[in-house]
Design a protein around this motif. Structure first.
Motif, PDB file in Angstrom:
ATOM      1  N   ARG A 242       7.318   1.126   6.396  1.00  0.00           N
ATOM      2  CA  ARG A 242       6.676   0.363   7.318  1.00  0.00           C
ATOM      3  C   ARG A 242       6.042  -0.684   6.227  1.00  0.00           C
ATOM      4  NH1 ARG A 242       3.531   4.233  11.462  1.00  0.00           N
ATOM      5  NH2 ARG A 242       5.452   5.003  12.688  1.00  0.00           N
ATOM      6  N   TRP A 243       5.586  -0.361   5.396  1.00  0.00           N
ATOM      7  CA  TRP A 243       4.583  -1.274   4.179  1.00  0.00           C
ATOM      8  C   TRP A 243       5.782  -2.191   3.508  1.00  0.00           C
ATOM      9  CZ3 TRP A 243       4.516  -1.969  -1.057  1.00  0.00           C
ATOM     10  CH2 TRP A 243       3.494  -2.489  -1.645  1.00  0.00           C
ATOM     11  N   LEU A 244       6.769  -1.664   3.030  1.00  0.00           N
ATOM     12  CA  LEU A 244       7.754  -2.569   2.325  1.00  0.00           C
ATOM     13  C   LEU A 244       8.281  -3.941   3.058  1.00  0.00           C
ATOM     14  CD1 LEU A 244      10.028  -0.029   0.180  1.00  0.00           C
ATOM     15  CD2 LEU A 244       8.240  -1.416  -0.448  1.00  0.00           C
ATOM     16  N   PRO A 245       8.516  -3.762   4.147  1.00  0.00           N
ATOM     17  CA  PRO A 245       8.806  -5.100   4.789  1.00  0.00           C
ATOM     18  C   PRO A 245       7.926  -6.095   5.124  1.00  0.00           C
ATOM     19  CG  PRO A 245       9.891  -3.324   5.846  1.00  0.00           C
ATOM     20  CD  PRO A 245       9.040  -2.693   5.089  1.00  0.00           C
ATOM     21  N   ARG A 246       6.654  -5.382   5.448  1.00  0.00           N
ATOM     22  CA  ARG A 246       5.547  -6.205   5.392  1.00  0.00           C
ATOM     23  C   ARG A 246       5.102  -6.949   4.231  1.00  0.00           C
ATOM     24  NH1 ARG A 246       1.302  -2.257   7.581  1.00  0.00           N
ATOM     25  NH2 ARG A 246      -0.111  -4.265   7.461  1.00  0.00           N
ATOM     26  N   ALA A 247       5.151  -6.223   3.005  1.00  0.00           N
ATOM     27  CA  ALA A 247       4.777  -6.554   1.773  1.00  0.00           C
ATOM     28  C   ALA A 247       5.826  -7.879   1.411  1.00  0.00           C
ATOM     29  CB  ALA A 247       4.746  -5.637   0.773  1.00  0.00           C
ATOM     30  N   LEU A 248       6.966  -7.631   1.877  1.00  0.00           N
ATOM     31  CA  LEU A 248       8.095  -9.012   1.366  1.00  0.00           C
ATOM     32  C   LEU A 248       7.626 -10.013   2.276  1.00  0.00           C
ATOM     33  CD1 LEU A 248      11.321  -6.784   1.365  1.00  0.00           C
ATOM     34  CD2 LEU A 248      10.121  -7.601  -0.667  1.00  0.00           C
ATOM     35  N   ARG A 249       7.083 -10.031   3.353  1.00  0.00           N
ATOM     36  CA  ARG A 249       6.741 -11.166   4.320  1.00  0.00           C
ATOM     37  C   ARG A 249       5.504 -11.709   3.725  1.00  0.00           C
ATOM     38  NH1 ARG A 249       8.551  -7.598   8.363  1.00  0.00           N
ATOM     39  NH2 ARG A 249       6.198  -7.573   8.870  1.00  0.00           N
ATOM     40  N   ARG A 250       4.473 -10.850   3.303  1.00  0.00           N
ATOM     41  CA  ARG A 250       3.149 -11.248   2.925  1.00  0.00           C
ATOM     42  C   ARG A 250       2.869 -10.684   1.573  1.00  0.00           C
ATOM     43  NH1 ARG A 250      -2.113  -9.697   4.481  1.00  0.00           N
ATOM     44  NH2 ARG A 250      -1.515  -8.202   5.663  1.00  0.00           N
ATOM     45  N   PRO A 251       2.996 -11.285   0.568  1.00  0.00           N
ATOM     46  CA  PRO A 251       2.764 -10.837  -1.041  1.00  0.00           C
ATOM     47  C   PRO A 251       1.404 -10.298  -1.363  1.00  0.00           C
ATOM     48  CG  PRO A 251       4.380 -12.720  -1.102  1.00  0.00           C
ATOM     49  CD  PRO A 251       3.779 -12.702   0.371  1.00  0.00           C
ATOM     50  N   ARG A 252       0.378 -11.128  -0.573  1.00  0.00           N
ATOM     51  CA  ARG A 252      -0.855 -10.840  -0.948  1.00  0.00           C
ATOM     52  C   ARG A 252      -1.055  -9.297  -0.515  1.00  0.00           C
ATOM     53  NH1 ARG A 252      -5.506 -13.241  -2.043  1.00  0.00           N
ATOM     54  NH2 ARG A 252      -7.537 -12.338  -1.025  1.00  0.00           N
ATOM     55  N   LEU A 253      -0.602  -8.801   0.381  1.00  0.00           N
ATOM     56  CA  LEU A 253      -0.712  -7.504   1.107  1.00  0.00           C
ATOM     57  C   LEU A 253      -0.477  -6.171  -0.126  1.00  0.00           C
ATOM     58  CD1 LEU A 253      -1.213  -5.426   3.369  1.00  0.00           C
ATOM     59  CD2 LEU A 253       1.409  -5.264   3.623  1.00  0.00           C
ATOM     60  N   VAL A 254       0.404  -6.718  -1.328  1.00  0.00           N
ATOM     61  CA  VAL A 254       0.464  -5.618  -2.409  1.00  0.00           C
ATOM     62  C   VAL A 254      -0.945  -5.727  -2.950  1.00  0.00           C
ATOM     63  CG1 VAL A 254       1.543  -5.487  -4.571  1.00  0.00           C
ATOM     64  CG2 VAL A 254       2.985  -6.354  -2.752  1.00  0.00           C
ATOM     65  N   LEU A 255      -1.410  -6.800  -3.358  1.00  0.00           N
ATOM     66  CA  LEU A 255      -3.053  -6.984  -3.763  1.00  0.00           C
ATOM     67  C   LEU A 255      -3.945  -6.176  -3.182  1.00  0.00           C
ATOM     68  CD1 LEU A 255      -4.659  -7.876  -6.390  1.00  0.00           C
ATOM     69  CD2 LEU A 255      -4.904 -10.087  -5.181  1.00  0.00           C
ATOM     70  N   ASP A 256      -3.882  -6.262  -1.633  1.00  0.00           N
ATOM     71  CA  ASP A 256      -4.948  -5.787  -0.881  1.00  0.00           C
ATOM     72  C   ASP A 256      -4.576  -4.306  -1.021  1.00  0.00           C
ATOM     73  OD1 ASP A 256      -5.849  -8.186  -0.157  1.00  0.00           O
ATOM     74  OD2 ASP A 256      -4.564  -8.346   1.643  1.00  0.00           O
ATOM     75  N   THR A 257      -3.290  -3.968  -0.949  1.00  0.00           N
ATOM     76  CA  THR A 257      -3.370  -2.320  -1.186  1.00  0.00           C
ATOM     77  C   THR A 257      -3.470  -1.784  -2.225  1.00  0.00           C
ATOM     78  OG1 THR A 257      -1.173  -2.572   0.409  1.00  0.00           O
ATOM     79  CG2 THR A 257      -1.516  -0.700  -0.749  1.00  0.00           C
ATOM     80  N   VAL A 258      -3.439  -2.404  -3.662  1.00  0.00           N
ATOM     81  CA  VAL A 258      -3.740  -1.844  -4.646  1.00  0.00           C
ATOM     82  C   VAL A 258      -5.293  -1.764  -4.677  1.00  0.00           C
ATOM     83  CG1 VAL A 258      -4.064  -2.281  -7.295  1.00  0.00           C
ATOM     84  CG2 VAL A 258      -1.903  -2.468  -6.081  1.00  0.00           C
ATOM     85  N   ARG A 259      -6.114  -2.777  -4.365  1.00  0.00           N
ATOM     86  CA  ARG A 259      -7.698  -2.587  -4.268  1.00  0.00           C
ATOM     87  C   ARG A 259      -8.221  -1.435  -3.467  1.00  0.00           C
ATOM     88  NH1 ARG A 259      -8.768  -9.110  -3.367  1.00  0.00           N
ATOM     89  NH2 ARG A 259      -8.377  -9.874  -5.504  1.00  0.00           N
ATOM     90  N   ARG A 260      -7.572  -0.924  -2.421  1.00  0.00           N
ATOM     91  CA  ARG A 260      -7.902  -0.013  -1.489  1.00  0.00           C
ATOM     92  C   ARG A 260      -8.061   1.248  -1.879  1.00  0.00           C
ATOM     93  NH1 ARG A 260      -4.406  -0.467   2.979  1.00  0.00           N
ATOM     94  NH2 ARG A 260      -5.051  -2.476   3.160  1.00  0.00           N
ATOM     95  N   ARG A 261      -9.321   2.079  -1.809  1.00  0.00           N
ATOM     96  CA  ARG A 261      -9.351   3.355  -2.340  1.00  0.00           C
ATOM     97  C   ARG A 261      -9.115   3.727  -3.679  1.00  0.00           C
ATOM     98  NH1 ARG A 261      -6.667   7.036   2.858  1.00  0.00           N
ATOM     99  NH2 ARG A 261      -7.579   5.908   4.399  1.00  0.00           N
ATOM    100  N   ASP A 262      -9.701   2.901  -4.597  1.00  0.00           N
ATOM    101  CA  ASP A 262      -9.659   3.027  -5.969  1.00  0.00           C
ATOM    102  C   ASP A 262      -8.120   3.212  -6.565  1.00  0.00           C
ATOM    103  OD1 ASP A 262     -12.390   3.324  -6.206  1.00  0.00           O
ATOM    104  OD2 ASP A 262     -12.420   5.415  -5.777  1.00  0.00           O
ATOM    105  N   ARG A 263      -7.264   2.588  -5.764  1.00  0.00           N
ATOM    106  CA  ARG A 263      -5.867   2.538  -6.347  1.00  0.00           C
ATOM    107  C   ARG A 263      -5.709   2.070  -7.560  1.00  0.00           C
ATOM    108  NH1 ARG A 263      -4.349   2.286  -0.567  1.00  0.00           N
ATOM    109  NH2 ARG A 263      -2.953   4.215  -0.175  1.00  0.00           N
ATOM    110  N   ALA A 264      -6.481   0.899  -7.872  1.00  0.00           N
ATOM    111  CA  ALA A 264      -6.416  -0.014  -9.037  1.00  0.00           C
ATOM    112  C   ALA A 264      -6.695   0.862 -10.284  1.00  0.00           C
ATOM    113  CB  ALA A 264      -7.178  -1.210  -9.103  1.00  0.00           C
ATOM    114  N   TRP A 265      -7.797   1.685  -9.952  1.00  0.00           N
ATOM    115  CA  TRP A 265      -8.302   2.686 -11.344  1.00  0.00           C
ATOM    116  C   TRP A 265      -7.437   3.603 -11.520  1.00  0.00           C
ATOM    117  CZ3 TRP A 265     -12.111   0.900 -14.145  1.00  0.00           C
ATOM    118  CH2 TRP A 265     -13.036   0.186 -13.541  1.00  0.00           C
TER     119      TRP A 265
END
Length: 551
Positions: A242-265
Motif C-alpha cells: 500500500r505504501w509504495l504506490p503512495r510514496a511514488l505519487r508523493r515523495p515527501r511521504l518517504v521522509l515522513d515515514t523515516v521520521r516516524r517512530r525513531d526510524r531515522a535512528w
C-alpha cells in the motif's frame, strides 16, 4: 522471570493478546527454574572445558592468544599477545587487536585479578554460553503466550523446552570444543538485542546491538541489517504494497515515514555498521600492527578486494552459485536448519545470518565451510529466535480463517499446541543428536582420565620450565604454561618469525600443529640440538630443550 509489562510487541509487530483473562504472571518460580537451567548448563560447560584443559585436549590456538590478551587488560598493559607476534625476547608481544578487533575482551579481565590463567577464561566462556538462555526463555514465552490458562501453560512449557534444546545444540558444542573464541561474547549480546526488539524496546535493542561492533571485525554487517529490521519491524508485506504506490505519487511521504517512530535512528545503524567494518579493516587493524587484507580470502573472484567485489557484482549468477558449489557448504546449511525444522526461513530475523554465511561460503578457505570449529555458533541466536518467530507465523497461518473457519474459531488453543509441539521437537532433536558431537565424550571414561601416561609426562615436562621464562611450546601442553610464562607456538623455522627462545617444549611422538607430521617435528628437534640446544628432560615423546646462551 517475566516479560516487560509496557506494551510488548510480539514477533511481527503485533501486540501480545491479553483480554484480561490471564492472571498476572508469578515471577519467582520462573526465576528459580530458569536460574537452575542456566546454572546446570554453566556447570556442564565449565566441567567440559576444564577437563579438556586438564587432559591436554585444548591448544594454544586460540586459548593462548585470548588468555594473553585478557591478562594484558587485567594488568593495565593493553591486550599484548606473544602468541600473535613477538619482535624480541623482551617484547610484551603484538597487540591482539592486530588479529581480530575484539576490545570487549576487556570486560573479562577483572576476573583475572582472582586467578590469572586460562582456567578463568574457560569458566567465563561457560557463563557466556549459558547466559543467552535468559533472553531466549523470555523471547519464546512472550511469543507463545495467549489468553487463558492453557496458553500461559503452553508458553512456559515451550520456553523451557527450547532453552533445554539450545543448551546442547551442535554449533555450541563445536564452539566449546574449540575452547574459546570471540563468538562467546557475541552470543548473549545478539540474543538480548533480539529479545528487546521483540519486547517493543527498540531503542534498547539498538543500543545493545552497538556492542557487537566490539566483538569481531564483521559484526557491523549484522548491526546494519538489524537497523533495517528495527526500522521496518512493524510493517507487513501488505503495508509495503500500500505504501509504495503512495510514496511514488508523493515523495515527501518517504521522509515522513523515516521520521516516524525513531526510524531515522534505526536506519542510522546501517551506515554505522558498514562504516565500522571498513574502519576496522582499513584503519584500526593496521594501526594495531595488522594487515588490511587480514580477512581477504576471496581470490577466486579477484586478486584484490576491489577486483573481487567488482567481479561479484558484475556476475551475480556466479556469485550465487558459489554459495552452494561444495557439498560441505550444503551440508552445513542443512544442519543449521534442522535444530529448528527450517522454520527460521519464515522469519525476517534470519536475514541477519545472510552476511555471516555469505562471507564464509564465498571464501576460498574451506575451514569456513564446514561444521567443526566455532563459525556456526555466531548464528545460534539468530537461528533459534527466527525459528520460534517462523513457527509462530506458520501457526497463525494454519489457524487463520482464510485457511479454515472451523480451526480459526479455536485458533488460540491450536496455536499454543502447535508451538508446544515445535518446542518439543527442538528439545528432542538437540538431545537425540547429542552423541554425534564433541560433548558426548563426557559419557566416556577415557575423557576423564587424568592419569594417562602421555598427560602425566607432558605435565612433568612443563614443570621443568622455570617461571617467567620465554618458551616455545608444542600446542597441546602450551596452555599449561600460560599463567606463569611467556609462551609462543613451537613450529617449523620461520613459521611465525618468533625470536629464538631459550626454552623449547617439544613433542616428537604426536603430531603437533603447525607441523605436518611427527617426522618434521623430529627433524626440528635435531636442528635445535645442532644449534646449541640441550635436552634437559625427555619422557614419552615430550622433550624440554634449553639453550643457556639465550637465557
Amino acid at each position: 522471570m517475566t516479560a516487560v509489562a509496557s506494551t510488548p510487541a510480539a514477533v511481527g509487530g503485533e501486540a501480545a493478546p491479553n483480554d484480561g483473562l490471564e492472571a498476572p504472571p508469578r515471577r519467582w518460580p520462573h526465576v528459580l527454574g530458569v536460574g537452575a537451567i542456566v546454572s546446570l548448563y554453566t556447570a556442564l560447560y565449565s566441567t567440559y572445558l576444564l577437563i579438556l584443559h586438564t587432559t591436554l585436549q585444548d591448544g594454544l590456538a586460540d586459548v593462548g592468544e585470548y588468555d594473553q590478551a585478557i591478562s594484558g587488560y587485567a594488568h593495565f598493559m593493553g591486550p599484548h599477545s606473544p602468541f600473535v607476534g613477538l619482535h624480541g625476547a623482551g617484547d610484551a608481544g603484538k597487540l591482539q587487536l592486530a588479529d581480530h578487533f575484539t576490545p570487549l575482551l576487556a570486560l573479562m579481565s577483572p576476573f583475572y585479578w582472582i586467578h590469572d590463567g586460562p582456567e578463568t577464561m574457560l569458566i567465563e566462556t561457560a557463563v557466556l554460553t549459558a547466559l543467552p538462555i535468559i533472553p531466549l526463555w523470555l523471547f519464546v514465552r512472550r511469543a507463545v503466550r495467549n489468553s487463558g490458562r492453557f496458553g500461559s501453560l503452553a508458553a512456559n512449557l515451550s520456553a523451557y523446552l527450547v532453552v533445554i534444546g539450545y543448551g546442547v545444540t551442535w554449533p555450541l558444542q563445536m564452539a566449546l570444543w574449540f575452547e574459546f573464541h570471540e563468538v562467546f561474547l557475541e552470543l548473549p549480546i545478539l540474543m538480548w538485542m533480539i529479545e528487546r526488539a521483540q519486547a517493543g524496546r527498540l531503542r534498547q535493542a539498538a543500543l545493545i546491538s552497538l556492542l557487537l561492533l566490539g566483538v569481531k571485525d564483521d559484526m557491523g554487517f549484522v548491526v546494519a541489517i538489524f537497523g533495517l529490521y528495527l526500522a521496518t519491524k512493524d510493517a507487513t508485506v501488505r503495508d509495503w504494497a500500500r505504501w509504495l504506490p503512495r510514496a511514488l505519487r508523493r515523495p515527501r511521504l518517504v521522509l515522513d515515514t523515516v521520521r516516524r517512530r525513531d526510524r531515522a535512528w534505526f536506519l542510522a545503524l546501517v551506515p554505522v555498521g558498514l562504516g565500522m567494518v571498513w574502519l576496522v579493516a582499513q584503519v584500526l587493524l593496521p594501526a594495531a600492527g595488522g594487515s588490511p587484507n587480514r580477512d581477504f580470502t576471496y581470490t577466486e573472484f579477484g586478486p584484490t578486494q576491489s577486483a573481487a567485489m567488482h567481479a561479484m557484482l558484475a556476475d551475480p549468477g556466479n556469485t550465487f552459485a558459489t554459495l552452494f558449489n561444495s557439498h560441505y557448504k550444503t551440508q552445513t546449511l542443512e544442519m543449521l536448519l534442522w535444530p529448528v525444522l527450517g522454520l527460521c526461513l519464515l522469519s525476517p530475523l534470519s536475514l541477519m545470518a545472510a552476511p555471516l554465511l555469505m562471507e564464509r561460503f564465498l571464501s576460498v578457505n574451506q575451514l569456513y565451510w564446514v561444521m567443526p570449529y566455532h563459525y556456526n555458533a555466531f548464528l545460534v541466536p539468530i537461528i533459534f529466535c527466527a525459528g520460534v518467530d517462523g513457527a509462530l507465523r506458520l501457526s497463525r497461518w494454519l489457524t487463520s480463517a482464510r485457511l479454515s473457519a472451523r480451526v480459526a474459531r479455536h485458533g488460540q488453543p491450536f496455536r499454543s499446541a502447535l508451538m508446544t509441539a515445535f518446542a518439543m521437537y527442538v528439545a528432542i532433536y538437540a538431545w537425540s543428536t547429542f552423541d554425534r558431537y564433541p560433548m558426548h565424550h563426557m559419557t566416556q571414561a577415557s575423557f576423564w582420565d587424568v592419569s594417562n601416561p602421555s598427560v602425566v609426562a607432558a605435565k612433568q615436562a612443563a614443570s621443568k620450565i622455570p617461571d617467567n621464562a620465554y618458551v616455545a611450546s608444542a600446542t597441546q601442553v602450551g596452555p599449561q604454561l600460560l599463567s606463569r610464562d611467556k609462551v609462543v607456538m613451537w613450529g617449523p623455522p620461520g613459521d611465525r618469525n618468533y625470536p629464538a627462545p631459550p626454552w623449547v617444549l617439544a613433542d616428537v611422538k604426536r603430531t603437533s600443529y603447525p607441523f605436518k607430521d611427527v617426522a618434521a617435528q623430529q627433524a626440528e628437534v635435531q636442528r635445535l640440538e645442532s644449534t646449541g640446544y640441550r635436552v634437559v628432560f625427555q619422557s614419552d615423546g615430550w622433550l624440554v630443550l634449553h639453550d643457556a646462551a639465550l637465557g
